[in-house]
Scaffold this motif. Structure first.
Motif, PDB file in Angstrom:
ATOM      1  N   ALA B   2      43.016  45.625  27.562  1.00 58.12           N
ATOM      2  CA  ALA B   2      43.144  45.295  28.976  1.00 58.12           C
ATOM      3  C   ALA B   2      42.100  44.265  29.381  1.00 58.12           C
ATOM      4  N   VAL B   3      42.534  43.247  30.097  1.00 62.15           N
ATOM      5  CA  VAL B   3      41.636  42.185  30.542  1.00 62.15           C
ATOM      6  C   VAL B   3      41.788  42.003  32.047  1.00 62.15           C
ATOM      7  N   VAL B   4      40.650  41.914  32.710  1.00 62.93           N
ATOM      8  CA  VAL B   4      40.630  41.647  34.146  1.00 62.93           C
ATOM      9  C   VAL B   4      39.913  40.327  34.373  1.00 62.93           C
ATOM     10  N   SER B   5      40.559  39.453  35.101  1.00 66.91           N
ATOM     11  CA  SER B   5      40.004  38.129  35.360  1.00 66.91           C
ATOM     12  C   SER B   5      39.601  38.005  36.819  1.00 66.91           C
ATOM     13  N   GLN B   6      38.429  37.453  37.053  1.00 62.07           N
ATOM     14  CA  GLN B   6      37.967  37.221  38.412  1.00 62.07           C
ATOM     15  C   GLN B   6      37.761  35.730  38.632  1.00 62.07           C
ATOM     16  N   HIS B   7      38.082  35.304  39.842  1.00 63.86           N
ATOM     17  CA  HIS B   7      37.905  33.887  40.174  1.00 63.86           C
ATOM     18  C   HIS B   7      37.576  33.733  41.653  1.00 63.86           C
ATOM     19  N   PRO B   8      36.620  32.919  42.022  1.00 58.81           N
ATOM     20  CA  PRO B   8      35.765  32.123  41.142  1.00 58.81           C
ATOM     21  C   PRO B   8      34.611  32.949  40.575  1.00 58.81           C
ATOM     22  N   SER B   9      33.964  32.444  39.568  1.00 61.77           N
ATOM     23  CA  SER B   9      32.808  33.139  39.011  1.00 61.77           C
ATOM     24  C   SER B   9      31.567  32.888  39.865  1.00 61.77           C
ATOM     25  N   SER B  15      27.277  29.482  56.059  1.00 64.36           N
ATOM     26  CA  SER B  15      27.337  30.630  56.943  1.00 64.36           C
ATOM     27  C   SER B  15      28.444  30.445  57.968  1.00 64.36           C
ATOM     28  N   GLY B  16      29.228  31.474  58.181  1.00 66.39           N
ATOM     29  CA  GLY B  16      30.316  31.426  59.141  1.00 66.39           C
ATOM     30  C   GLY B  16      31.674  31.158  58.543  1.00 66.39           C
ATOM     31  N   THR B  17      31.703  30.724  57.312  1.00 68.60           N
ATOM     32  CA  THR B  17      32.986  30.461  56.658  1.00 68.60           C
ATOM     33  C   THR B  17      33.464  31.714  55.943  1.00 68.60           C
ATOM     34  N   SER B  18      34.710  31.666  55.493  1.00 71.70           N
ATOM     35  CA  SER B  18      35.293  32.792  54.764  1.00 71.70           C
ATOM     36  C   SER B  18      35.497  32.409  53.306  1.00 71.70           C
ATOM     37  N   VAL B  19      35.363  33.382  52.451  1.00 75.85           N
ATOM     38  CA  VAL B  19      35.485  33.156  51.014  1.00 75.85           C
ATOM     39  C   VAL B  19      36.430  34.191  50.422  1.00 75.85           C
ATOM     40  N   LYS B  20      37.338  33.717  49.579  1.00 80.74           N
ATOM     41  CA  LYS B  20      38.284  34.621  48.930  1.00 80.74           C
ATOM     42  C   LYS B  20      37.970  34.720  47.448  1.00 80.74           C
ATOM     43  N   ILE B  21      37.940  35.944  46.952  1.00 83.48           N
ATOM     44  CA  ILE B  21      37.726  36.206  45.531  1.00 83.48           C
ATOM     45  C   ILE B  21      38.961  36.911  44.994  1.00 83.48           C
ATOM     46  N   GLU B  22      39.444  36.425  43.857  1.00 83.79           N
ATOM     47  CA  GLU B  22      40.652  36.993  43.266  1.00 83.79           C
ATOM     48  C   GLU B  22      40.325  37.849  42.051  1.00 83.79           C
ATOM     49  N   CYS B  23      41.085  38.890  41.900  1.00 81.07           N
ATOM     50  CA  CYS B  23      40.960  39.775  40.751  1.00 81.07           C
ATOM     51  C   CYS B  23      42.344  40.000  40.171  1.00 81.07           C
ATOM     52  N   ARG B  24      42.515  39.622  38.920  1.00 79.37           N
ATOM     53  CA  ARG B  24      43.824  39.728  38.281  1.00 79.37           C
ATOM     54  C   ARG B  24      43.766  40.586  37.021  1.00 79.37           C
ATOM     55  N   SER B  25      44.732  41.453  36.881  1.00 83.50           N
ATOM     56  CA  SER B  25      44.906  42.151  35.613  1.00 83.50           C
ATOM     57  C   SER B  25      45.853  41.297  34.780  1.00 83.50           C
ATOM     58  N   LEU B  26      45.366  40.852  33.615  1.00 83.96           N
ATOM     59  CA  LEU B  26      46.104  39.829  32.881  1.00 83.96           C
ATOM     60  C   LEU B  26      47.236  40.368  32.013  1.00 83.96           C
ATOM     61  N   ASP B  27      47.061  41.534  31.460  1.00 80.77           N
ATOM     62  CA  ASP B  27      48.074  42.012  30.527  1.00 80.77           C
ATOM     63  C   ASP B  27      48.506  43.447  30.819  1.00 80.77           C
ATOM     64  N   PHE B  28      48.268  43.855  32.058  1.00 81.53           N
ATOM     65  CA  PHE B  28      48.723  45.177  32.454  1.00 81.53           C
ATOM     66  C   PHE B  28      48.862  45.199  33.970  1.00 81.53           C
ATOM     67  N   GLN B  29      49.581  46.169  34.442  1.00 82.67           N
ATOM     68  CA  GLN B  29      49.778  46.301  35.875  1.00 82.67           C
ATOM     69  C   GLN B  29      48.801  47.319  36.438  1.00 82.67           C
ATOM     70  N   ALA B  30      48.339  47.040  37.618  1.00 81.01           N
ATOM     71  CA  ALA B  30      47.353  47.909  38.242  1.00 81.01           C
ATOM     72  C   ALA B  30      47.747  48.178  39.692  1.00 81.01           C
ATOM     73  N   THR B  31      48.181  49.386  39.961  1.00 89.82           N
ATOM     74  CA  THR B  31      48.496  49.731  41.342  1.00 89.82           C
ATOM     75  C   THR B  31      47.227  49.963  42.150  1.00 89.82           C
ATOM     76  N   THR B  32      46.143  50.167  41.439  1.00 95.31           N
ATOM     77  CA  THR B  32      44.853  50.381  42.088  1.00 95.31           C
ATOM     78  C   THR B  32      43.808  49.484  41.456  1.00 95.31           C
ATOM     79  N   MET B  33      42.985  48.900  42.275  1.00101.82           N
ATOM     80  CA  MET B  33      41.829  48.143  41.796  1.00101.82           C
ATOM     81  C   MET B  33      40.635  48.526  42.642  1.00101.82           C
ATOM     82  N   PHE B  34      39.473  48.352  42.084  1.00 96.62           N
ATOM     83  CA  PHE B  34      38.243  48.738  42.770  1.00 96.62           C
ATOM     84  C   PHE B  34      37.334  47.524  42.921  1.00 96.62           C
TER      85      PHE B  34
END
Lengths: 113, 113
Positions: B2-9, B15-34
């Motif tokens: 199982a591999v989990v990929s995060q982006h960006p590293s 200050s005041g802006t918003s930032v999005k971080i992605e978390c992907r399960s690459l070779d499996f499905q995940a109904t839950t992530m932490f």
């Protein structure tokens, strides 16, 4: 609540020497216990886990851990440390039945030549 | 495995802006992530549980409006830090259960100027 304690904040060991990292847990039933390693600026890599069965667990990179219910401990050991083992080590316990982990404060391992 | 990929590293924002971080399960499905947060030289603290197709559940003390979590598919969860401030600077790590263990991403270091 389930929790883990890592009494040693920092351990320095010579390359080739043995290493033991302590972990004590607080949990009513049989705990699910883990050891993770984190290199600087990196995510966590699972070294080994204990769910049930044999209390001596073998992991990756030559690490092993022993579950001792009488002492509420799950100490991590390695017979001969390599310089690449310098990292942060975290003991963790499943908090509930749903993969939520409670982490110890971590132990920093420094390896000297 | 199982591999989990995060982006960006790594991400630096004002200050005041918003930032999005992605978390992907690459070779499996995940109904839950932490999602965990780690302050320098400290342990990991669980922030929230991301649930596919439903609202995230937040740990006590975590601001829901500050840390928006969306789990739009079985392989993707996103954490958006809204109106970021310097005190939000931290290392954010996601994880997903796969094959009876949690797999962690490599983490995302957020620096808010």
């Amino acid at each position: 609540a389930q929790s883990v304690t890592q009494p040693d904040i920092h351990i320095t060991v010579s390359e080739g020497a043995s290493l033991e990292l302590r972990c004590n847990y607080s949990y009513g039933a049989t705990p699910y216990l883990f050891w993770y390693v984190q290199s600087p600026g990196q995510g966590l890599q699972l070294l080994l886990k204990y769910f049930s069965g044999d209390t001596l667990v073998q992991g990756i990179k030559g690490f092993e851990a022993e579950f001792k219910r009488s002492q509420s401990s799950f100490n991590l050991r390695k017979p001969s440390v390599h310089w690449s083992d310098a990292a942060e080590y975290f003991c963790a316990v499943v908090r509930d039945d749903d993969y939520k982990l409670s982490f110890g404060a971590g132990t920093t391992v420094t390896v000297r030549a | 495995g199982a591999v989990v990929s995060q982006h960006p590293s790594r991400v630096i924002c004002k200050s005041g802006t918003s930032v999005k971080i992605e978390c992907r399960s690459l070779d499996f499905q995940a109904t839950t992530m932490f999602w965990y947060r780690q302050f320098p030289k400290q342990s990991l603290m669980l922030m929230a549980t991301s649930n596919e197709g439903s609202k995230a559940t937040y740990e006590q003390g975590v601001e829901k409006d500050k840390f928006l979590i969306n789990h739009a598919s079985l392989t993707l969860s996103t954490l958006t830090v809204t109106s970021a401030h310097p005190e939000d600077s931290s290392f954010y790590i996601c994880s997903a259960p796969g094959a009876n263990v949690l797999t962690f991403g490599a983490g995302s270091r957020l620096t808010v100027l």
